[in-house]
Design a protein around this motif. Structure first.
Motif, PDB file in Angstrom:
ATOM      1  N   ALA A  18       0.830  -1.213   0.000  1.00  0.00           N
ATOM      2  CA  ALA A  18       0.000   0.000   0.000  1.00  0.00           C
ATOM      3  C   ALA A  18       0.863   1.261   0.000  1.00  0.00           C
ATOM      4  O   ALA A  18       0.588   2.221  -0.722  1.00  0.00           O
ATOM      5  CB  ALA A  18      -0.948  -0.012   1.207  1.00  0.00           C
ATOM      6  N   LYS A  22       1.889   4.866  -2.836  1.00  0.00           N
ATOM      7  CA  LYS A  22       1.801   6.297  -2.505  1.00  0.00           C
ATOM      8  C   LYS A  22       3.185   6.946  -2.485  1.00  0.00           C
ATOM      9  O   LYS A  22       3.314   8.160  -2.636  1.00  0.00           O
ATOM     10  CB  LYS A  22       1.162   6.476  -1.116  1.00  0.00           C
ATOM     11  N   ARG A 131      -2.584  -5.339  -1.358  1.00  0.00           N
ATOM     12  CA  ARG A 131      -2.524  -3.887  -1.187  1.00  0.00           C
ATOM     13  C   ARG A 131      -3.763  -3.310  -0.529  1.00  0.00           C
ATOM     14  O   ARG A 131      -3.725  -2.261   0.104  1.00  0.00           O
ATOM     15  CB  ARG A 131      -2.327  -3.244  -2.576  1.00  0.00           C
ATOM     16  N   GLU A 132      -4.902  -3.961  -0.707  1.00  0.00           N
ATOM     17  CA  GLU A 132      -6.170  -3.397  -0.223  1.00  0.00           C
ATOM     18  C   GLU A 132      -6.476  -3.750   1.233  1.00  0.00           C
ATOM     19  O   GLU A 132      -7.526  -3.367   1.740  1.00  0.00           O
ATOM     20  CB  GLU A 132      -7.321  -3.883  -1.112  1.00  0.00           C
ATOM     21  N   PRO A 135      -6.072  -0.058   3.582  1.00  0.00           N
ATOM     22  CA  PRO A 135      -6.847   1.150   3.247  1.00  0.00           C
ATOM     23  C   PRO A 135      -8.306   1.044   3.682  1.00  0.00           C
ATOM     24  O   PRO A 135      -8.942   0.004   3.474  1.00  0.00           O
ATOM     25  CB  PRO A 135      -6.725   1.225   1.719  1.00  0.00           C
ATOM     26  N   GLY A 136      -8.806   2.116   4.306  1.00  0.00           N
ATOM     27  CA  GLY A 136     -10.197   2.122   4.753  1.00  0.00           C
ATOM     28  C   GLY A 136     -10.393   1.573   6.162  1.00  0.00           C
ATOM     29  O   GLY A 136     -11.480   1.682   6.720  1.00  0.00           O
ATOM     30  N   SER A 160      -2.018   7.460   7.318  1.00  0.00           N
ATOM     31  CA  SER A 160      -3.087   8.304   6.760  1.00  0.00           C
ATOM     32  C   SER A 160      -3.055   8.263   5.237  1.00  0.00           C
ATOM     33  O   SER A 160      -4.107   8.173   4.589  1.00  0.00           O
ATOM     34  CB  SER A 160      -2.883   9.770   7.152  1.00  0.00           C
ATOM     35  N   ASP A 161      -1.868   8.353   4.680  1.00  0.00           N
ATOM     36  CA  ASP A 161      -1.757   8.415   3.223  1.00  0.00           C
ATOM     37  C   ASP A 161      -2.258   7.144   2.534  1.00  0.00           C
ATOM     38  O   ASP A 161      -2.669   7.185   1.376  1.00  0.00           O
ATOM     39  CB  ASP A 161      -0.300   8.711   2.813  1.00  0.00           C
ATOM     40  N   ILE A 162      -2.199   6.017   3.239  1.00  0.00           N
ATOM     41  CA  ILE A 162      -2.742   4.795   2.608  1.00  0.00           C
ATOM     42  C   ILE A 162      -4.224   4.623   2.969  1.00  0.00           C
ATOM     43  O   ILE A 162      -4.810   3.572   2.722  1.00  0.00           O
ATOM     44  CB  ILE A 162      -1.937   3.521   2.960  1.00  0.00           C
ATOM     45  N   GLY A 163      -4.817   5.675   3.552  1.00  0.00           N
ATOM     46  CA  GLY A 163      -6.272   5.644   3.727  1.00  0.00           C
ATOM     47  C   GLY A 163      -6.754   5.060   5.038  1.00  0.00           C
ATOM     48  O   GLY A 163      -7.916   4.650   5.135  1.00  0.00           O
ATOM     49  N   MET A 164      -5.890   5.018   6.050  1.00  0.00           N
ATOM     50  CA  MET A 164      -6.360   4.516   7.344  1.00  0.00           C
ATOM     51  C   MET A 164      -6.825   5.681   8.219  1.00  0.00           C
ATOM     52  O   MET A 164      -6.367   6.809   8.092  1.00  0.00           O
ATOM     53  CB  MET A 164      -5.257   3.716   8.048  1.00  0.00           C
TER      54      MET A 164
END
Lengths: 285, 285
Positions: A18, A22, A131-132, A135-136, A160-164
Motif C-alpha cells: 500500500a 503512494k 494492497r487493499e 486502506p479504509g 493516513s496516506d494509505i487511507g487509514m
C-alpha cells in the motif's frame, strides 16, 4: 526514504504494497527469518531487497516490526539499540501492553511509535499480502505522547496516506477492548472448529451439510497458532476474563435449552440481535 | 402446476424465485400470517396471488412449508388432512426428527417429502429472499422410502432443476449432524454478540476496533429468535450435547491460557486448523 519491513508476511507485506503505491521513490528492505518468504516477498514486489536485521536497521528511515508479538518483544530492544539518530521504529502487533512497557524501559523510547492496524485475514505469509488490506481500516496508536514529534508525524502520515483512520488510546485500554472484539472471536472459532472435527470423524459429512453460516463462523479457526499463541499469552488477563464471560453466557443458554425455556432463549437471542447495529457500521467501513 | 408457498420469507421466497425461472408456466400461491409479507411477496414477484391456507391447499399440486419449525408442526397435519389426492407436501425445516415423527402418524404420510436445504443467511422475510440462495447448495431428503414415488420424484425434480445436489439420510442422523455444523455455530455467535455487547457499553468502541474477523464470527447473531428458538428446542438433545462439548473445549483452552501453556495452546489451534480442508471444500461449492 528507506523503509525496512521486519516480517514480510500478511500485515508487513500488505503495508509495504500500500505504501509503495503512494511513495514510489521509497526503498523497501525486507528482513525475514524464512528465506522462502524472503524470495516470495521479492518476487511479489513487496520489497526491493532482503537484508540481515542489523544491516537493514542501520540504513533505515523507518523500521516496521510485523512479526508475531513474541518476536516483537525480542527484536524491539535490539532494533532501538542499533537505530540511527533521526530514524523511527514502529510495530504492528496485536497486543500493546507488554510491548509498550518494554519500550518504556529503553533510553531511545521516543523513537518508537506503537500502532495496531484493525485488519487481518485468517491467512498468513507474503503470499497472503494484498494492497487493499489496510486502506479504509482503522489504526490504533498507543502512548503517542511518548513518541518524538517527528517520529509520530512520519508514522501518522504513512498510515493516513494509505487511507487509514487514526485513533488514539493507551495500551491498557487497547488490550482490554481487543480481548473482546478480536481475541475472543478467534478463540470461539478455534474451539468451534475443534468441536466439529472431533465429533464428525467423517469430514465428508461436515462438507455436505455445512452451510455458509458455519463457514463464516469457523473461518478464523484457520488462523496461525504461531501468531496467536503469543497474543493470547501477552493479553492473558483480559482474554481469560473475556473467555470466562463467554463461557458463562453459553452455560446460561444451555440451561435455557435444557429447560425448554423458549421465552428466555428468545429474549437472549433478541438481545444478541442488537449487534446488528454495530455490524452494519463495520460492514460500511 | 400450482405450487403453494406457506411462509413467503427468506427460504420459501428464494425457492419460489428459483423455481419460477425454470418452470415459467407454474402458478405460485402464497400463504403468510403477515399481510405485509404477503404484499411484499406479490410486489417482488415471489408469488402470483396470496390465499388463505385451506383454500390454497385445495388447488395445489405441491405445498411447500417454509415457516419456523414450530409452525410446521402445527400446519403439517392440517395440510395433509386437506391435501388433494395426487398432491404433495414438503417442508424446508431445519429439524427433521419431530416433523417426520408427526408425519409418520398421519394416514397420508406417503404424500409428504421431508427435506432441508443447506442454505440460509442471517436475514429473514420476503425482502431477504433472492433467486441465487439455493442453486449450487445441498439438499438433504429424509426417509425417502416413506414417500410415494411420484411425490418423491416431483420434489427431487424441482430441487435438482434449480441446481441443488441431493443427499439422503434418516431424520436422526440429520438432526445430530446439524446440531454440530449449523445449530452450534448460531449459538456460538449469539453468545459472542451478547458477551461483547454486555462488556462494551460504548458501541462506538466496538465499531472502531472490530475487524472483519469479528464481523464474520458474529454475523449469525443477527438471526431471527422466532426461527431459532423452536429449532434449538426441537433438537435440544443434540444441541445440548454439542454445546456441552463446545463449552468443554473452551474451558480447556482457558486453562491453557491461564497456565501460560503455549505449547499445548498452539497444539490446540493446530488441530483446529484442520478445518481448513473442510472449508476449502465448502467455499468451492
Amino acid at each position: 526514504m528507506t523503509i525496512t519491513i521486519v516480517g514480510v508476511g500478511l500485515l508487513g507485506g500488505s503495508f509495504a504494497l500500500a505504501v509503495r503505491e503512494k511513495y514510489p521513490k521509497a526503498t523497501f528492505v525486507g528482513v525475514d527469518a524464512s528465506p522462502v518468504h524472503g524470495q516470495l516477498a521479492l518476487a511479489k514486489g513487496i520489497v526491493d531487497q532482503m537484508k540481515p536485521l542489523d544491516e537493514a536497521v542501520a540504513v533505515s528511515t523507518l523500521v516496521v516490526l510485523a512479526t508475531p508479538v513474541n518476536t516483537i518483544l525480542d527484536l524491539l530492544p535490539r532494533v532501538l539499540d542499533h537505530l540511527p539518530e533521526g530514524a523511527t521504529v514502529t510495530d504492528l502487533g496485536s497486543t500493546k501492553g507488554l510491548i509498550c512497557q518494554l519500550a518504556d524501559a529503553h533510553p531511545k523510547r521516543a523513537q518508537f511509535v506503537a500502532v495496531h492496524p484493525m485488519a487481518g485475514t485468517e491467512n498468513s505469509g507474503p503470499g497472503a499480502a494484498f494492497r487493499e488490506l489496510l486502506p479504509g481500516k482503522n489504526l490504533i496508536i498507543c502512548d503517542r505522547e511518548k513518541s518524538r514529534p517527528d517520529s509520530l508525524k512520519l508514522v501518522e502520515a504513512l498510515f493516513s496516506d494509505i487511507g487509514m483512520k487514526l485513533f488514539y488510546m493507551n495500551p491498557q485500554e487497547h488490550d482490554l477492548h481487543l480481548a473482546y472484539v478480536s481475541h475472543l472471536s478467534h478463540i470461539s472459532s478455534f474451539a468451534l472448529g475443534l468441536t466439529v472435527l472431533e465429533k464428525e470423524k467423517d469430514e465428508q459429512a461436515i462438507f455436505d451439510m455445512a452451510s455458509t453460516g458455519f463457514s463464516s463462523t469457523v473461518r478464523l479457526a484457520k488462523s496461525s497458532p504461531q501468531m496467536w499463541a503469543p497474543i493470547f499469552d501477552q493479553n492473558r488477563t483480559n482474554v481469560s476474563q473475556a473467555l470466562g464471560d463467554y463461557i458463562e453466557f453459553l452455560k446460561q443458554f444451555k440451561v435455557l435449552i435444557d429447560e425448554q425455556n423458549l421465552k428466555d432463549s428468545s429474549e437472549f437471542m433478541a438481545r444478541a440481535n442488537q449487534i446488528r447495529r454495530v455490524l452494519e457500521g463495520i460492514d460500511r467501513k
